[in-house]
Write an enzyme that holds these catalytic residues in place. Structure first.
Site, PDB file in Angstrom:
ATOM      1  N   ASP A 130      91.793   4.183 167.224  1.00  0.00           N
ATOM      2  CA  ASP A 130      92.030   2.767 166.998  1.00  0.00           C
ATOM      3  C   ASP A 130      91.475   2.450 165.610  1.00  0.00           C
ATOM      4  O   ASP A 130      90.272   2.356 165.430  1.00  0.00           O
ATOM      5  CB  ASP A 130      91.308   1.938 168.079  1.00  0.00           C
ATOM      6  CG  ASP A 130      91.402   0.438 167.816  1.00  0.00           C
ATOM      7  OD1 ASP A 130      92.199   0.019 166.953  1.00  0.00           O
ATOM      8  OD2 ASP A 130      90.677  -0.310 168.501  1.00  0.00           O
ATOM      9  N   LYS A 171      93.175  -2.883 156.421  1.00  0.00           N
ATOM     10  CA  LYS A 171      94.348  -2.772 157.283  1.00  0.00           C
ATOM     11  C   LYS A 171      95.335  -3.906 157.008  1.00  0.00           C
ATOM     12  O   LYS A 171      96.527  -3.773 157.259  1.00  0.00           O
ATOM     13  CB  LYS A 171      93.890  -2.823 158.739  1.00  0.00           C
ATOM     14  CG  LYS A 171      94.977  -2.503 159.752  1.00  0.00           C
ATOM     15  CD  LYS A 171      94.414  -2.579 161.153  1.00  0.00           C
ATOM     16  CE  LYS A 171      95.441  -2.253 162.201  1.00  0.00           C
ATOM     17  NZ  LYS A 171      94.842  -2.307 163.555  1.00  0.00           N
ATOM     18  N   GLU A 203      99.283  -0.741 169.794  1.00  0.00           N
ATOM     19  CA  GLU A 203      97.946  -1.039 170.336  1.00  0.00           C
ATOM     20  C   GLU A 203      97.999  -1.666 171.737  1.00  0.00           C
ATOM     21  O   GLU A 203      97.274  -1.219 172.627  1.00  0.00           O
ATOM     22  CB  GLU A 203      97.181  -1.945 169.370  1.00  0.00           C
ATOM     23  CG  GLU A 203      96.713  -1.175 168.135  1.00  0.00           C
ATOM     24  CD  GLU A 203      96.242  -2.078 167.002  1.00  0.00           C
ATOM     25  OE1 GLU A 203      96.172  -3.309 167.203  1.00  0.00           O
ATOM     26  OE2 GLU A 203      95.953  -1.557 165.917  1.00  0.00           O
ATOM     27  N   ASP A 244      94.309  -9.893 172.174  1.00  0.00           N
ATOM     28  CA  ASP A 244      93.526  -9.076 171.253  1.00  0.00           C
ATOM     29  C   ASP A 244      92.851  -9.975 170.212  1.00  0.00           C
ATOM     30  O   ASP A 244      93.477 -10.419 169.251  1.00  0.00           O
ATOM     31  CB  ASP A 244      94.460  -8.055 170.585  1.00  0.00           C
ATOM     32  CG  ASP A 244      93.719  -7.104 169.633  1.00  0.00           C
ATOM     33  OD1 ASP A 244      92.548  -7.353 169.310  1.00  0.00           O
ATOM     34  OD2 ASP A 244      94.335  -6.108 169.212  1.00  0.00           O
TER      35      ASP A 244
END
Lengths: 546, 179
Positions: free
Chosen positions: A12, A73, A174, A196
């Protein structure tokens, strides 16, 4: 099943923190180094050319902010000119500059590196951490990416993994990974909401699982909403307390603020599992009598956190609306991200969906665990046994995931519109062929612009790149028809090939991906990474670059 | 669960059939099978023959075969699960085709249709639009309701609104709707 089989690392790679996990003896476990299971996705360039990764890099933020790269990211696989990147340039202290082909480069420590390289440093760190913990070499990995990652972002992540010495056997979404960690893969059909709430981003994804087909019905998010906002709220309270205790305002003291921000994060983490937290910070202003005593109860934090957390509600409602569902049609809610540990977040989730979320797996590592499970399933499926049969894997290990295309793929047509070639939610792998005809006599090449998105107007979608078919034979216009096959492979990556319809001759089709890197650039990065030595492991301690 | 050899044989039989077998034969269903039977057959095939099943063998010829076969399985399902494409395919099959050609498969959806994710909601939407054009308000309204029962989407709501507020709308329909 062979017991000495090389484990597959489930990764992850988060915006704020990263984690990795492996499945051993049928059990998934998070890889740790000492007590650390969660690694900040932060890379710091040192003045002597070294790179630091993780917690040590994060600590540099308060002393040398311009050379500490975080949230990279948000940059990977994007174009320099995109709104997100421009927004990031406003927000971060490190310098983001434009590279070749609209690529994103970062200046730090007197060097210019690409966002892909930064990710590769974090991935290298994770790989080495796993190798130390397992006492063996690790190469294979399953890497998780957000469901709304585009083709360019997925490719860039893959390149980063390759640079980090990892062989990516699958790129997984994810939310799918999180659902897998909870084992939602039996025969019952379910709708799952994956909530999330990470350090810097909020995403909600509605998944439908029908006989092991994981379909992303909708995904919605806020690019800048996360635990950082809660840290900021706590920091505000701390600054207020300091002013009360010492009569000095810290508002214009970035070094002190950055230091207290780290403490604020600790307070938040404590309040995720306790009803109160108390901290003592020595010499907030170095060399002065300026200790801060600060205590906070979870109940007193709620009014400050509430407006932040409530911003997630319309995002959830938007996702549900896109999925064509009402909240009660959601069967399970899975929590991902450290911020979801706050009791108040959980109560808002319950309020929004009308049921309690699943909390049995640590939301900080649930994605890594799911990715590891997928890796084990991929390697464990069909392991031949001596009797010519196959091993009887457990239910989760025997299931095959069928993923779907998250966004439609189309090409530019006359008038600036899009001709859609692959519709969203088609099961992958798949291929679709389109025919393109020359429009002038003796036309030697055809240029095709490719985008991803759902809007009819080309410009409103994400332009992936340009496809150039060259070396066409000389013929009057309209006589050369080229069949272009767009294929989405099992990782959701686009591959293109072209063929002259009449002659059956294969044409050269090169896709120039915007913001992407060419082979030469990747080669250069690999060289830089290799010269960076064994990486910032506890063995090497530090790394020397160039 | 089939043995490795059975699976390999199954895979090779399908690979040999790539140039001749119909979509029905590929999925192991009958031309008269209904949607549910086709969907179940697709899921079963997917579980057995998905390229992921062959990852552990490495990137060899078995995996390439599985990949080629699997893409056809997806194609067969995407055509047979879409009523319009299935009709087009059945017609093509009468002419001797075993596969629906690329042009026919790449049927363009209207921008409104593209906003719907449920296949059947899309069909009800398309039917309702056609009926509305022909002035069949009541029939169009029923289709919209059926579509809405599958997917509560803005495009269907807009269409519903257009039907209800249609100037030639019979008073009875309006009364029924607003009751």
């Amino acid at each position: 099943m062979a017991t000495d089989q090389e484990p597959v690392l489930g990764i992850d790679l988060g915006t704020t923190n990263s984690a990795c996990a492996v499945v051993r003896d049928g059990r998934a476990s998070v890889v740790r180094r000492g007590d650390d299971r969660i690694i900040p996705s932060v890379v710091a360039a040192m003045s002597d050319g070294r790179w630091l990764v993780g917690t040590r890099a994060k600590k540099r933020r308060s002393v040398d902010p311009v050379n500490v790269i975080y949230s990279s990211k948000r940059l990977i696989g994007r174009r320099f000119g995109s709104a997100e990147v421009q927004e990031m340039r406003q927000r971060v202290p490190y310098r983001i500059v434009e590279g070749k082909n609209e690529a994103i480069m970062i200046e730090a420590g007197g060097k210019v590196v690409s966002a892909v390289e930064v990710a590769a440093h974090v991935l290298t760190y994770l790989r080495q951490m796993a190798e130390e913990a397992l006492g063996r070499r690790v190469r294979r990995s399953v890497i998780a990416v957000p469901a709304n990652f585009t083709d360019s972002q997925r490719s860039a992540t893959r390149i980063a993994a390759r640079l980090a010495g990892l062989d990516v056997i699958r790129v997984i979404n994810e939310p799918t990974a999180a659902a897998l960690a909870y084992g939602y893969i039996e025969d019952t059909d379910r709708v799952i909401a994956v909530y999330d709430f990470g350090g810097g981003t909020f995403d909600v994804t509605i998944l439908q699982i029908t006989r092991n087909v994981f379909e992303v019905l909708a995904t919605s998010g806020e690019m800048f909403l996360g635990g950082d906002d809660i840290d900021e709220a706590i920091l505000g309270l701390m600054v207020g307390a300091f002013e009360q205790q010492h009569g000095i305002s810290l508002r214009d003291n970035p070094v002190a603020l950055e230091r207290l921000r780290a403490v604020a994060e600790q307070v938040k983490i404590q309040l995720s599992s306790q009803s109160g937290a108390a901290v003592h910070v020595e010499e907030v202003l170095p060399g002065q009598r300026s200790d801060l005593d600060f205590s906070l109860r979870e109940a007193d934090l709620r009014p400050y956190v509430d407006p932040i957390v409530r911003r997630t509600i319309p995002v959830c409602q938007d996702a549900l609306r896109c999925a064509g569902l009402s909240p009660h049609q959601v069967d399970e809610i899975v929590l991902v991200g450290g911020t979801t540990r706050l009791p108040h977040v959980r109560s808002i989730v319950e309020e929004t969906f009308g049921k309690k979320p699943q909390t049995s797996i640590n939301p900080m590592s649930v994605v890594a665990v799911g990715a590891a499970i997928q890796g084990a399933a991929l390697m464990g499926s069909l392991v031949p046994m001596a009797d010519g049969g196959v091993s009887a894997p457990s239910a989760a290990a025997s299931a095959v995931l069928l993923d779907v295309v998250p966004r439609s793929l189309g090409v530019h047509t006359l008038g600036g519109y899009v001709d859609f070639i692959i519709e969203r939610n088609s099961a992958i792998p798949l291929e679709q062929t389109r025919f393109f005809t020359t429009t002038t006599d003796n036309q030697r090449f055809v240029r095709i612009q490719v985008c991803q998105g759902e809007d009819e107007v080309f410009e409103n979608n994400l332009k992936l790149g340009e496809l150039v078919l060259s070396g066409l034979r000389d013929a009057p216009r309209g006589e050369v028809t080229v069949a272009v096959t767009f294929e989405i492979n099992a990782d959701g990556l686009l591959e293109v090939r072209a063929m002259d319809k009449e002659t059956g001759q294969q044409q050269v089709a090169t896709m120039r991906v915007l913001g992407g890197l060419d082979d030469q650039e990747i080669e250069q990065m690999a060289t830089r990474m290799a010269s960076a030595g064994p990486g910032p492991s506890s063995r090497g301690g530090t790394v020397v670059s160039r | 669960m089939p043995t490795k050899n059975e699976l390999r044989e199954h895979l090779h039989a399908l690979q040999a059939g790539l140039s001749s077998m119909t979509y029905y034969e590929f999925l192991g269903v009958r031309p008269s099978s209904d949607y549910v039977a086709i969907r179940d057959a697709y899921y079963d095939r997917a579980q057995q023959l998905h390229p992921d099943r062959f990852v552990a063998f490495g990137a060899g010829s078995l995996q390439r075969s599985a990949y080629a076969v699997y893409k056809r399985i997806s194609e067969a399902f995407s055509v047979l699960s879409d009523p319009h494409l299935r009709v087009a395919y059945d017609e093509a099959r009468l002419g001797g085709a075993h596969r629906l050609d690329d042009v026919a498969r790449a049927r363009r959806r209207s921008p409104q249709e593209r906003q719907l994710s449920n296949n059947f909601a899309r069909i009800y939407f398309r039917a309702a639009v056609k009926k509305l054009e022909r002035g069949l308000l009541r029939a169009a309204w029923i289709d919209v309701q059926l579509g809405l029962s599958l997917e509560d989407a803005p495009v269907l709501r807009e269409l519903e609104n257009r039907i209800i507020t249609h100037p030639e709308g019979p008073a009875s329909l309006q009364a029924e709707v607003f009751r």
